[in-house]
Enzyme design. Structure first.
Site, PDB file in Angstrom:
ATOM      1  N   ALA A 279      42.971  44.187  40.825  1.00  0.00           N
ATOM      2  CA  ALA A 279      42.958  43.805  39.418  1.00  0.00           C
ATOM      3  C   ALA A 279      42.676  42.313  39.289  1.00  0.00           C
ATOM      4  O   ALA A 279      42.905  41.532  40.207  1.00  0.00           O
ATOM      5  CB  ALA A 279      44.291  44.150  38.771  1.00  0.00           C
TER       6      ALA A 279
ATOM      7  N   ASP B 205      37.966  42.390  36.597  1.00  0.00           N
ATOM      8  CA  ASP B 205      37.498  42.993  35.340  1.00  0.00           C
ATOM      9  C   ASP B 205      38.711  43.226  34.440  1.00  0.00           C
ATOM     10  O   ASP B 205      39.253  44.315  34.347  1.00  0.00           O
ATOM     11  CB  ASP B 205      36.772  44.310  35.645  1.00  0.00           C
ATOM     12  CG  ASP B 205      36.116  44.924  34.419  1.00  0.00           C
ATOM     13  OD1 ASP B 205      36.102  44.266  33.356  1.00  0.00           O
ATOM     14  OD2 ASP B 205      35.629  46.061  34.524  1.00  0.00           O
ATOM     15  N   LYS B 206      39.131  42.163  33.768  1.00  0.00           N
ATOM     16  CA  LYS B 206      40.367  42.219  32.991  1.00  0.00           C
ATOM     17  C   LYS B 206      40.266  43.143  31.781  1.00  0.00           C
ATOM     18  O   LYS B 206      41.274  43.706  31.343  1.00  0.00           O
ATOM     19  CB  LYS B 206      40.754  40.810  32.540  1.00  0.00           C
ATOM     20  CG  LYS B 206      41.212  39.907  33.679  1.00  0.00           C
ATOM     21  CD  LYS B 206      41.589  38.528  33.167  1.00  0.00           C
ATOM     22  CE  LYS B 206      42.031  37.610  34.290  1.00  0.00           C
ATOM     23  NZ  LYS B 206      43.303  38.013  34.885  1.00  0.00           N
TER      24      LYS B 206
ATOM     25  N   ASN C 129      43.413  30.242  40.689  1.00  0.00           N
ATOM     26  CA  ASN C 129      43.229  30.530  39.265  1.00  0.00           C
ATOM     27  C   ASN C 129      44.563  30.428  38.537  1.00  0.00           C
ATOM     28  O   ASN C 129      45.615  30.709  39.099  1.00  0.00           O
ATOM     29  CB  ASN C 129      42.585  31.916  39.066  1.00  0.00           C
ATOM     30  CG  ASN C 129      43.604  33.019  38.897  1.00  0.00           C
ATOM     31  OD1 ASN C 129      44.153  33.212  37.812  1.00  0.00           O
ATOM     32  ND2 ASN C 129      43.887  33.744  39.986  1.00  0.00           N
TER      33      ASN C 129
ATOM     34  N   PHE D  90      46.448  35.973  32.265  1.00  0.00           N
ATOM     35  CA  PHE D  90      46.298  37.264  31.562  1.00  0.00           C
ATOM     36  C   PHE D  90      45.417  37.120  30.316  1.00  0.00           C
ATOM     37  O   PHE D  90      45.705  37.693  29.255  1.00  0.00           O
ATOM     38  CB  PHE D  90      47.657  37.838  31.156  1.00  0.00           C
ATOM     39  CG  PHE D  90      48.505  38.365  32.280  1.00  0.00           C
ATOM     40  CD1 PHE D  90      48.042  38.467  33.578  1.00  0.00           C
ATOM     41  CD2 PHE D  90      49.817  38.760  32.030  1.00  0.00           C
ATOM     42  CE1 PHE D  90      48.840  38.955  34.613  1.00  0.00           C
ATOM     43  CE2 PHE D  90      50.626  39.256  33.047  1.00  0.00           C
ATOM     44  CZ  PHE D  90      50.144  39.350  34.341  1.00  0.00           C
TER      45      PHE D  90
ATOM     46  N   SER E 170      52.278  37.940  38.734  1.00  0.00           N
ATOM     47  CA  SER E 170      51.339  36.852  38.465  1.00  0.00           C
ATOM     48  C   SER E 170      52.117  35.547  38.320  1.00  0.00           C
ATOM     49  O   SER E 170      53.133  35.498  37.627  1.00  0.00           O
ATOM     50  CB  SER E 170      50.555  37.110  37.174  1.00  0.00           C
ATOM     51  OG  SER E 170      49.830  35.950  36.811  1.00  0.00           O
TER      52      SER E 170
ATOM     53  N   ASN F 187      50.993  33.007  36.733  1.00  0.00           N
ATOM     54  CA  ASN F 187      50.361  32.259  35.645  1.00  0.00           C
ATOM     55  C   ASN F 187      50.880  32.597  34.257  1.00  0.00           C
ATOM     56  O   ASN F 187      50.336  32.133  33.258  1.00  0.00           O
ATOM     57  CB  ASN F 187      48.845  32.462  35.708  1.00  0.00           C
ATOM     58  CG  ASN F 187      48.268  31.983  37.018  1.00  0.00           C
ATOM     59  OD1 ASN F 187      48.651  30.936  37.518  1.00  0.00           O
ATOM     60  ND2 ASN F 187      47.364  32.766  37.593  1.00  0.00           N
ATOM     61  N   THR F 188      51.912  33.431  34.182  1.00  0.00           N
ATOM     62  CA  THR F 188      52.627  33.690  32.930  1.00  0.00           C
ATOM     63  C   THR F 188      54.067  33.238  33.149  1.00  0.00           C
ATOM     64  O   THR F 188      54.729  33.694  34.082  1.00  0.00           O
ATOM     65  CB  THR F 188      52.583  35.181  32.555  1.00  0.00           C
ATOM     66  OG1 THR F 188      51.220  35.554  32.292  1.00  0.00           O
ATOM     67  CG2 THR F 188      53.426  35.462  31.323  1.00  0.00           C
TER      68      THR F 188
ATOM     69  N   LYS G 231      53.190  45.794  41.604  1.00  0.00           N
ATOM     70  CA  LYS G 231      52.518  44.730  42.350  1.00  0.00           C
ATOM     71  C   LYS G 231      53.456  43.544  42.505  1.00  0.00           C
ATOM     72  O   LYS G 231      53.981  43.026  41.519  1.00  0.00           O
ATOM     73  CB  LYS G 231      51.233  44.296  41.650  1.00  0.00           C
ATOM     74  CG  LYS G 231      50.394  43.326  42.487  1.00  0.00           C
ATOM     75  CD  LYS G 231      48.999  43.182  41.925  1.00  0.00           C
ATOM     76  CE  LYS G 231      48.119  42.348  42.835  1.00  0.00           C
ATOM     77  NZ  LYS G 231      46.731  42.278  42.346  1.00  0.00           N
TER      78      LYS G 231
ATOM     79  N   ASN H 263      50.102  39.848  45.385  1.00  0.00           N
ATOM     80  CA  ASN H 263      49.398  39.018  44.423  1.00  0.00           C
ATOM     81  C   ASN H 263      49.047  37.679  45.081  1.00  0.00           C
ATOM     82  O   ASN H 263      49.129  37.530  46.303  1.00  0.00           O
ATOM     83  CB  ASN H 263      50.286  38.818  43.183  1.00  0.00           C
ATOM     84  CG  ASN H 263      49.482  38.722  41.897  1.00  0.00           C
ATOM     85  OD1 ASN H 263      48.475  38.022  41.842  1.00  0.00           O
ATOM     86  ND2 ASN H 263      49.926  39.422  40.863  1.00  0.00           N
TER      87      ASN H 263
ATOM     88  N   GLY I 105      43.386  38.205  51.170  1.00  0.00           N
ATOM     89  CA  GLY I 105      42.710  37.557  52.284  1.00  0.00           C
ATOM     90  C   GLY I 105      41.773  38.422  53.082  1.00  0.00           C
ATOM     91  O   GLY I 105      41.459  38.095  54.228  1.00  0.00           O
TER      92      GLY I 105
END
Length: 350
Positions: free
Chosen positions: A65, A68-69, A114, A118, A186, A188-189, A228, A257, A308
């Site tokens: 994932a 292609d969000k 990155n 989301f 993630s 990033n949230t 995940k 992740n 990786g």
């Protein structure tokens, strides 16, 4: 076999800002999928079926994932020979994600950082795109590629209300998914990774399991649920997560992740950027978590290994660590579509 060697396209793409190249690539896939132009990146799918969580995976190579969000390019990605792909992460409401620039290449390390956050068009648009995909109708007599739908929470939703977002997304994607992935990892949230802690994960997965039972009764089908997790966990944390997964009847786990660690990229351009680091530097941490999960979960519990994989040998190491199947993402950016059949052939019969 694809007609356009990625080696010709990569210098142009790498001359662009990383997110600009990403968007350009997805736009190209969206326009050319299901047309004769798809032969530029298409490959014959390696037939190597494996059954996990009640599903038949046509081969052991999937797309992770995050690429292609919005589920715009399912058919284009399917043409590359994947046995399964995962799209998303989707949130209930559209959101722009974090401020740009927010994606960085580290070519010396075969890595990306990155902090997209989301960014997506929301649940309604996501489901509409999934419904438009034709991959299940165009595979002839072969087993169809599997589709995983990855769900998360909106940034604006307080962490104590995160469950509401996951339940909304679960209900929305459930009729259309071969499996659903619950993304609690993630970086990033804000505060999302706190959902991996014992009590929080127990509460979240308990509610999700309860809602799935209601959906099974209403829709007459049982869609497998995967969780995940992050690579930045110690062995005790992994063991706790494994116990919670089993307690609530989860069907599998995706490990892992991106990482917050920066040791492997210290001193490199962009090495200090915040966000999740993917690619070669996360390989060993991912393999470690996969091995710890396998030890804690025992045989028979599905593990999807990701992190990786830039070669067939990397994928084989992931299987040897305890994964049943693998996913790639950053490797696709550095190696191109040829990586998919290369890995699938290497893993055939593994």
């Amino acid at each position: 076999m694809s007609l356009l060697p990625y080696a010709l396209a990569r210098p142009f793409l790498f001359s662009l800002d990383a997110e600009q190249a990403h968007d350009l690539t997805l736009d190209g896939l969206a326009r050319t999928q299901n047309t004769p132009l798809a032969c530029a990146y298409a490959a014959r799918r390696v037939d190597d079926p494996i059954t996990l969580a009640g599903l038949t995976f046509p081969n052991k190579v999937g797309l992770a994932a995050g690429l292609d969000k919005n589920a715009r390019c399912i058919d284009g990605l399917a043409a590359m020979g994947f046995g399964f792909i995962e799209v998303g992460t989707v949130t209930p409401k559209p959101q722009p994600g974090n401020a740009k620039p927010r994606m960085f290449r580290l070519p010396q390390a075969h890595a990306l950082i990155n902090r997209l956050g989301f960014n997506n068009d929301g649940l309604d648009a996501f489901v509409a795109n999934v419904q438009r995909a034709r991959f299940r109708k165009t595979v002839g007599g072969a087993a169809p590629m599997l589709l995983g739908l990855n769900i998360g929470k909106n940034a604006a939703t307080p962490i104590e209300r995160a469950i509401d977002d996951y339940l909304l997304c679960l209900e929305g994607v459930y009729p259309h998914a071969d499996f659903v992935t619950i993304n609690v990892s993630s970086p990033n949230t804000a505060n999302l990774r706190t959902l991996q802690s014992d009590e929080a994960l127990d509460h979240l997965l308990g509610r999700i399991a309860q809602r799935r039972e209601a959906l099974v009764s209403a829709q007459g089908k049982r869609v497998p649920l995967f969780v995940k997790i992050a690579p930045d966990l110690d062995e005790t944390q992994v063991a706790v997560i494994a116990a919670v997964l089993k307690r609530h009847g989860m069907d599998g786990v995706i490990a892992t992740n991106t990482t917050l660690a920066r040791d492997a990229v210290a001193g490199l351009p962009h090495g200090k950027e915040s966000g999740g680091l993917s690619g070669a530097p996360v390989r060993e941490a991912s393999n470690r978590v996969v091995a710890q999960l396998r030890a804690a979960l025992g045989t028979g519990f599905p593990i999807i290994g990701v992190g990786g994989i830039l070669s067939a040998a990397d994928a084989q190491a992931k299987i040897e660590a305890g994964a049943d199947v693998v996913q790639i993402y950053t490797g696709l950016i550095y190696r191109g579509p040829a990586l998919v059949p290369e890995v699938a052939k290497a893993l055939k019969g593994a």
